[in-house]
Design a protein around this motif. Structure first.
Motif, PDB file in Angstrom:
ATOM      1  N   GLN A   4      42.294  88.905  24.237  1.00  0.00           N
ATOM      2  CA  GLN A   4      42.710  88.114  23.193  1.00  0.00           C
ATOM      3  C   GLN A   4      43.719  86.887  23.929  1.00  0.00           C
ATOM      4  O   GLN A   4      44.546  87.149  24.452  1.00  0.00           O
ATOM      5  N   GLN A   5      43.250  85.783  23.347  1.00  0.00           N
ATOM      6  CA  GLN A   5      44.076  84.587  23.816  1.00  0.00           C
ATOM      7  C   GLN A   5      44.286  83.744  22.609  1.00  0.00           C
ATOM      8  O   GLN A   5      43.611  83.801  21.621  1.00  0.00           O
ATOM      9  N   LYS A   6      45.240  82.984  22.840  1.00  0.00           N
ATOM     10  CA  LYS A   6      45.800  82.070  21.791  1.00  0.00           C
ATOM     11  C   LYS A   6      44.997  80.617  21.969  1.00  0.00           C
ATOM     12  O   LYS A   6      45.097  80.255  23.181  1.00  0.00           O
ATOM     13  N   PHE A   7      44.528  80.214  20.926  1.00  0.00           N
ATOM     14  CA  PHE A   7      43.667  78.871  21.120  1.00  0.00           C
ATOM     15  C   PHE A   7      44.348  78.000  19.907  1.00  0.00           C
ATOM     16  O   PHE A   7      44.445  78.322  18.757  1.00  0.00           O
ATOM     17  N   LEU A   8      44.209  76.498  20.114  1.00  0.00           N
ATOM     18  CA  LEU A   8      44.479  75.576  19.066  1.00  0.00           C
ATOM     19  C   LEU A   8      43.290  74.996  18.490  1.00  0.00           C
ATOM     20  O   LEU A   8      42.463  74.689  19.212  1.00  0.00           O
ATOM     21  N   SER A   9      42.803  75.196  17.448  1.00  0.00           N
ATOM     22  CA  SER A   9      41.655  74.904  16.617  1.00  0.00           C
ATOM     23  C   SER A   9      41.973  73.293  16.112  1.00  0.00           C
ATOM     24  O   SER A   9      43.076  73.063  15.382  1.00  0.00           O
ATOM     25  N   PHE A  10      40.881  72.720  15.929  1.00  0.00           N
ATOM     26  CA  PHE A  10      40.896  71.332  15.558  1.00  0.00           C
ATOM     27  C   PHE A  10      39.432  70.956  15.211  1.00  0.00           C
ATOM     28  O   PHE A  10      38.538  71.151  15.502  1.00  0.00           O
ATOM     29  N   SER A  21      42.288  76.433  24.660  1.00  0.00           N
ATOM     30  CA  SER A  21      43.263  77.499  24.997  1.00  0.00           C
ATOM     31  C   SER A  21      44.775  76.667  25.082  1.00  0.00           C
ATOM     32  O   SER A  21      44.843  76.098  25.720  1.00  0.00           O
ATOM     33  N   LEU A  22      45.587  77.714  24.481  1.00  0.00           N
ATOM     34  CA  LEU A  22      47.065  77.102  24.374  1.00  0.00           C
ATOM     35  C   LEU A  22      47.715  77.477  25.846  1.00  0.00           C
ATOM     36  O   LEU A  22      48.537  76.350  26.180  1.00  0.00           O
ATOM     37  N   GLN A  23      46.989  77.800  26.891  1.00  0.00           N
ATOM     38  CA  GLN A  23      47.809  77.781  27.931  1.00  0.00           C
ATOM     39  C   GLN A  23      47.675  76.521  28.878  1.00  0.00           C
ATOM     40  O   GLN A  23      48.560  76.154  29.652  1.00  0.00           O
ATOM     41  N   HIS A  24      46.799  75.677  28.480  1.00  0.00           N
ATOM     42  CA  HIS A  24      46.655  74.381  29.078  1.00  0.00           C
ATOM     43  C   HIS A  24      47.320  73.178  28.310  1.00  0.00           C
ATOM     44  O   HIS A  24      47.206  71.856  28.531  1.00  0.00           O
ATOM     45  N   ILE A  25      47.777  73.440  27.117  1.00  0.00           N
ATOM     46  CA  ILE A  25      48.357  72.494  26.136  1.00  0.00           C
ATOM     47  C   ILE A  25      49.998  72.637  26.275  1.00  0.00           C
ATOM     48  O   ILE A  25      50.687  73.450  26.180  1.00  0.00           O
ATOM     49  N   ILE A 103      46.694  77.555  14.867  1.00  0.00           N
ATOM     50  CA  ILE A 103      46.582  78.204  16.151  1.00  0.00           C
ATOM     51  C   ILE A 103      46.024  79.441  15.870  1.00  0.00           C
ATOM     52  O   ILE A 103      46.418  80.443  14.952  1.00  0.00           O
ATOM     53  N   GLU A 104      45.091  80.006  16.730  1.00  0.00           N
ATOM     54  CA  GLU A 104      44.419  81.480  16.255  1.00  0.00           C
ATOM     55  C   GLU A 104      44.426  82.300  17.517  1.00  0.00           C
ATOM     56  O   GLU A 104      44.107  81.695  18.613  1.00  0.00           O
ATOM     57  N   TRP A 105      44.203  83.227  17.364  1.00  0.00           N
ATOM     58  CA  TRP A 105      43.890  84.560  18.523  1.00  0.00           C
ATOM     59  C   TRP A 105      42.383  84.590  18.514  1.00  0.00           C
ATOM     60  O   TRP A 105      41.928  84.794  17.301  1.00  0.00           O
TER      61      TRP A 105
END
Length: 157
Positions: A4-10, A21-25, A103-105
């Motif tokens: 499971q990873q956190k993502f920013l959606s747009f 992926s939030l890890q690069h934001i 932000i979604e998993w």
């Protein structure tokens, strides 16, 4: 293994949705186009430089770069846009997008591989894969590292 990873959606274009992926934001900020300093002789998807925390941040029209109609021109023009600041190994890049959604998993095990014929040729190199959401819509998963390393701004970064 935790998938499971956190993502920013747009939004991408009028109908599409993408995630990163939030890890690069590093940050998400609102940018007024009046504050962007244009740079001559650059590809049209590069809007220019923005003063971000006293640093020069290159801003890219993500839709224009991926083969959509550019959000920085014509009837699509917004005076204020959201910029997603990506970071990898101390390099930063701002992606201008129309609208952030949430932000979604997401479960990376459910990501499907990219097949070139499904997507715009300009989009494919920057995709990690895609998800199908509950409403059967495709959600593009963009690869932050590939975007940061794109040759168009590599020389200026």
């Amino acid at each position: 293994m935790e998938t499971q990873q956190k993502f920013l959606s747009f939004n991408l274009g009028v109908n599409d949705t993408a995630v990163i992926s939030l890890q690069h934001i590093t940050e998400v900020l609102q940018v007024s186009l009046a504050e962007v300093c244009g740079v001559p002789q650059m590809p049209s998807s590069i809007l220019g430089i923005y003063n971000w925390r006293g640093e020069m941040l290159w801003l890219v029209d993500l839709e224009g770069m991926l083969g959509y109609p550019p959000i920085s021109q014509g009837p699509n023009l917004l005076s204020k846009m959201m910029a997603i600041v990506l970071e990898n190994k101390g390099k930063y890049l701002g992606l201008l997008v129309r609208q952030l959604i949430d932000i979604e998993w997401l479960d990376t095990k459910e990501m499907k591989p990219v097949t070139a014929e499904l997507f715009y040729p300009k989009l494919s190199p920057f995709l990690q894969g895609y998800f199908i959401n509950d409403s059967e819509n495709i959600i593009f998963s963009l690869d932050a590292k590939t975007i940061l390393q794109a040759p168009a701004w590599g020389i200026h970064n």
